[in-house]
Enzyme design. Structure first.
Site, PDB file in Angstrom:
ATOM      1  N   HIS A 170       0.738  -1.523  -0.183  1.00  7.37           N
ATOM      2  CA  HIS A 170       0.199  -0.266  -0.002  1.00  7.37           C
ATOM      3  C   HIS A 170       0.878   1.180   0.428  1.00  7.37           C
ATOM      4  CE1 HIS A 170      -4.094  -1.270   1.205  1.00  7.37           C
ATOM      5  NE2 HIS A 170      -3.880  -2.268   0.332  1.00  7.37           N
ATOM      6  N   TYR A 214      -9.019   5.949   6.721  1.00  2.00           N
ATOM      7  CA  TYR A 214      -9.566   6.265   8.085  1.00  2.00           C
ATOM      8  C   TYR A 214     -10.635   7.555   8.507  1.00  2.00           C
ATOM      9  CZ  TYR A 214      -5.077   3.978   9.946  1.00  2.00           C
ATOM     10  OH  TYR A 214      -4.494   3.014   9.901  1.00  2.00           O
TER      11      TYR A 214
END
Ligand code: RFL
Ligand code: PHB
Length: 391
Positions: A72, A201
């Site tokens: 990632h 998030y």
């Protein structure tokens, strides 16, 4: 039983340490209170920093990780119905992280250890560490219904937050630093492809939410819930509806639902025990420190500790100098406190405290806007998330 290094606990810290020591020609015995399936299935961390990836590869445990792990290059911050991507390689000179579950790291390390490593005893519960401040520390343990003693040159407590090793350090030399948070995370595993290809998030007035994953077909999602929440209080439909609300954006992004296969609640805590060494007893990983999971640091810190210990003991054997072993606690604590700071910052940036005031809500949004608009602020996040070097 006698060995050079007695290791208590077969979580990532204990398993990796056994591996690093056996590569350095140092013998050890690992005592684990639980059985193998339990250790291999305990759902926990998902993110490996670059430094952790490198250590696992060097320890011979990187083959499946390199095949199945997902690299990632960024995360998304979501707030006020908008999205902001943090590009790790661009901000850190090429660093990234990997999604590869702690369960898989443990499976790989256990398989290696059982194939050609030092003894690893499951269902062997350490009862106490004795004589830590002498040259002959001992671990008393129970295995197959019998009590036994493991005599060691060194004992490393890798037995997590609830273990026994830390208790062997006298209160008169210990200092602890702690903060608990008035919320926890309800975590689910769901058989549905992740709705985004990177972690999300989300800060929302109803509370934090996190979208993560275990594989291209399995999602891992978390919701901030009040402290003391029982996972069974939440029906599957309620969980999905709440996730949808907290991830909602002004564009056409959609959260895909799927069957929930597991759910549990994790409390949130910051904790550090100083020092991390007493005589010949060393603490590593969650046995010495806890971070709230928002910064994805716990497993990576555990790896840093055992690398530091293995390096120090190897150096002592090669040079006769105990300088690095003596510096173990101070060396680890420098990194630990940086991770504590970052995990605290991420937690207070993204969670809504039950008594949050409108002023604090606006401050959170201003902090997020600052990250989204200042390369310096964004670089600070990217550097900390992708990891601090083990020195
Ligand atoms: P562990 O994994 O707790 O292992 C300790 C082992 O010791 C055994 N044990 C004993 N054995 C013998 N005798 C005794 N008396 C014993 N007492 C205990 C236990 O059975 C266990 O097998 O500690 P270790 O190795 O220090 O590893 C730490 C990590 O597990 C932990 O920090 C991470 O899981 C934290 N964490 C995350 N870390 C990350 O780096 N990235 C993440 O994305 C991340 N996400 C998370 C997390 C932790 C979470 N929870 C559940 C706390 C997400 C969550 C939800
Ligand atoms: C996870 O995938 O379990 C995970 C990822 C990132 C975090 C915490 C947990 O910050």
């Amino acid at each position: 039983m006698r060995t050079t290094v007695g290791i208590i606990g077969a979580g990532p810290a204990g398993l990796l340490l056994a591996r690093l020591l056996s590569d350095a020609g140092i013998d050890s015995v690992v005592l684990e209170s639980r059985d193998r399936p339990y250790v291999e299935q305990r759902q926990r961390a998902g993110i490996l920093e670059q430094g952790t990836i490198d250590v696992l590869r060097a320890a011979g445990a990187g083959e499946r990780m390199d095949r199945e792990g997902l690299r990632h290059d960024g995360i998304e911050l979501r707030y006020d119905r908008t999205r902001h991507r943090v590009d790790f390689p661009a901000l850190t000179g090429g660093r990234s992280v990997m999604v590869y579950a702690q369960t898989e790291v443990c499976k790989d390390l256990i398989a290696l250890q059982l194939k050609d490593g030092a003894p690893l005893l499951f269902e062997a519960e350490a009862l106490a560490v004795e004589d830590a401040d002498t040259d002959r520390p001992r671990v008393r343990f129970r295995h197959e219904g019998r009590e036994d003693v493991l005599e060691c040159d060194y004992v490393v407590g890798c037995d997590g937050f609830w273990g026994v090793a830390r208790k062997a350090i006298p209160a008169s030399v210990s200092r602890t630093f702690e903060r608990t948070y008035p919320f926890g995370w309800l975590g689910i595993l769901a058989d549905v492809p992740p709705s985004h290809d990177e972690l999300v998030y989300a800060r929302h007035d109803r509370g934090f939410a996190l979208l993560s994953m275990r594989s291209p077909s399995v999602s891992r999602l978390y919701l901030q819930v009040p402290e003391g929440t029982d996972a069974e209080e939440w029906s599957d439909d309620e969980i999905w509806a709440e996730l949808e609300r907290r991830f909602e954006t002004d564009d056409d992004w959609r959260l895909e639902r799927g069957p929930i296969t597991q759910k549990s609640v994790t409390p949130m805590r910051s904790y550090v025990h100083e020092p991390m060494r007493h005589g010949r007893l060393f603490l590593a990983g969650d046995a010495a420190h806890i971070v709230p999971p928002t910064g994805a640091k716990g497993l990576n810190l555990a790896v840093g500790d055992v690398v530091t210990f293995a390096r120090a003991l190897t150096d002592q054997r090669e040079t006769g100098s105990s300088e690095l072993l003596d510096a173990y606690s101070a060396t680890c604590l420098r990194r630990v406190w940086q991770a504590e700071r970052f995990s605290y910052d991420m937690t207070t940036l993204l969670h809504r405290a039950p008594d949050a005031t409108p002023f604090e809500d606006r401050l959170q949004l201003a902090r997020l806007a600052r990250i989204a608009s200042s390369r310096a602020a964004e670089t600070e996040l990217a550097e900390a998330y992708t990891g601090f070097p083990v020195d």
